[in-house]
Design an enzyme around this catalytic site. Sequence first.
Site, PDB file in Angstrom:
ATOM      1  N   GLU A  17       0.842  -1.202   0.000  1.00  0.00           N
ATOM      2  CA  GLU A  17       0.000   0.000   0.000  1.00  0.00           C
ATOM      3  C   GLU A  17       0.877   1.251   0.000  1.00  0.00           C
ATOM      4  O   GLU A  17       2.096   1.186   0.102  1.00  0.00           O
ATOM      5  CB  GLU A  17      -0.895   0.029   1.254  1.00  0.00           C
ATOM      6  CG  GLU A  17      -2.272  -0.589   1.060  1.00  0.00           C
ATOM      7  CD  GLU A  17      -3.230   0.311   0.305  1.00  0.00           C
ATOM      8  OE1 GLU A  17      -2.785   1.362  -0.211  1.00  0.00           O
ATOM      9  OE2 GLU A  17      -4.420  -0.038   0.196  1.00  0.00           O
ATOM     10  N   ARG A 100      -6.650   1.010  13.328  1.00  0.00           N
ATOM     11  CA  ARG A 100      -5.320   1.383  12.834  1.00  0.00           C
ATOM     12  C   ARG A 100      -5.477   2.424  11.746  1.00  0.00           C
ATOM     13  O   ARG A 100      -6.555   2.595  11.178  1.00  0.00           O
ATOM     14  CB  ARG A 100      -4.572   0.161  12.284  1.00  0.00           C
ATOM     15  CG  ARG A 100      -5.204  -0.454  11.027  1.00  0.00           C
ATOM     16  CD  ARG A 100      -4.211  -1.317  10.293  1.00  0.00           C
ATOM     17  NE  ARG A 100      -4.743  -2.065   9.163  1.00  0.00           N
ATOM     18  CZ  ARG A 100      -4.920  -1.599   7.936  1.00  0.00           C
ATOM     19  NH1 ARG A 100      -4.659  -0.332   7.667  1.00  0.00           N
ATOM     20  NH2 ARG A 100      -5.379  -2.383   6.974  1.00  0.00           N
ATOM     21  N   ASP A 198      -9.828   1.490  -4.138  1.00  0.00           N
ATOM     22  CA  ASP A 198      -8.874   1.513  -3.026  1.00  0.00           C
ATOM     23  C   ASP A 198      -8.102   2.831  -3.084  1.00  0.00           C
ATOM     24  O   ASP A 198      -8.694   3.891  -3.031  1.00  0.00           O
ATOM     25  CB  ASP A 198      -7.974   0.277  -3.137  1.00  0.00           C
ATOM     26  CG  ASP A 198      -7.281  -0.101  -1.841  1.00  0.00           C
ATOM     27  OD1 ASP A 198      -6.830   0.800  -1.126  1.00  0.00           O
ATOM     28  OD2 ASP A 198      -7.167  -1.313  -1.550  1.00  0.00           O
TER      29      ASP A 198
END
Length: 292
Positions: A17, A100, A198
Site C-alpha cells: 500500500e 489502525r 482503493d
Amino acid sequence: MKSIQMKSIPSQCFLGEGPLWIAKRGCFFWVDIEKGNLHRYHLATEQLEIRHFPHRLAVVLEGKNGKLILGLDRKLVRYDWETQEIEELCAVEAGLTLNRFNDGKVDPQGRIWIGTMSTLFTEGAGSLYRIDSSLQPECQLKGLTISNGMAWTADMQIFYFIDTPTKKIQEFTFDPMSGAIEFRRIAVEIPEGLGFPDGMCIDRDGMLWVAHYAGSGVYCWNPNTGQLLDKIELPVPHVTSCCFGGENLDLMLITTAQENLTADDLEKYPQSGDVFLVNVEVGGFESNPAMI
C-alpha cells in the site's frame, strides 16, 4: 489501454500500500501494512531496500528536512532513513485499540490527511483526520469503514475521497486556506464486477486513476462524468494503490496484495504482492511534502 511498458518489482507484500515518489531522492517508497515493512526503490539503480517496524505500517509520507512521516498503528512518527531515529508526533483514537491508520496523503498546504479503520473491518468504525503543524488531529469525517484514496484537483478547489465498501468516489469542496471540506456529490459509482475502489491518484487532466481491489487493475475514471476511460490490466486480482513518479511524472507505481487469496489463488497469480511500474501517456503531479 494502448500497449504499455510494464515492469514488476518482486516484493511479495502481504498488503502492499501507500506508494510515494520523492523526486529529491529519486526513489519510490511503499509499505506492507501487515508485515510492518517499509520499501525504498531507487529508480536509477533499481536497488530495493526494506526496513521493518514491529507495528502495522499503514502510511509513508514526505516530511520536512529529508525526513519521512510514518503511520504506525494509530501513531504518526517522524523517521530518519539514514539514522533510523524515530520521533513520535501524535496519535489518534487511543481507546480504540482495534483500529489502525489506513491511507494518508498530504494536501497542497502541507497538512496531513489520514484515515482509520477497524482491523475487524467493523462498519462505521473509522474516521478521517487532518493534522497540521500544531500536531492536534482534527476529525473531518466519521462513520467510515475503510478510509482510503484521496486526491485534490490542481486548482485546489475539490477533494476526492474513497470509503472502499461504498464503491463510490465522493467529491467535496475544499478550502485551501482553512482545509475545510463540504460534501458536494458522488463523482463516480463503481459498477458491479469491477471490484472495490482503493487508493488513487489524479493526473494532469484531472482524471482519477483508481486501484481496484478484486478488480485486477488500475481504472481511469472521469470524475466530471463518472465514465470509465481506461484500465491498466494487471496479472493479479488485488490491486491496492498507485502514484505517479519518475523524472517526467509519467511512470506509475502500483501496489498489490496477497491477503484474502488461497494457496491455489497464489499459485495462479504468483505476482500478487509485487509492485508494478507502468509508463502512462498522461503524467501526474509530485506528492506534497508535509509541513511537519
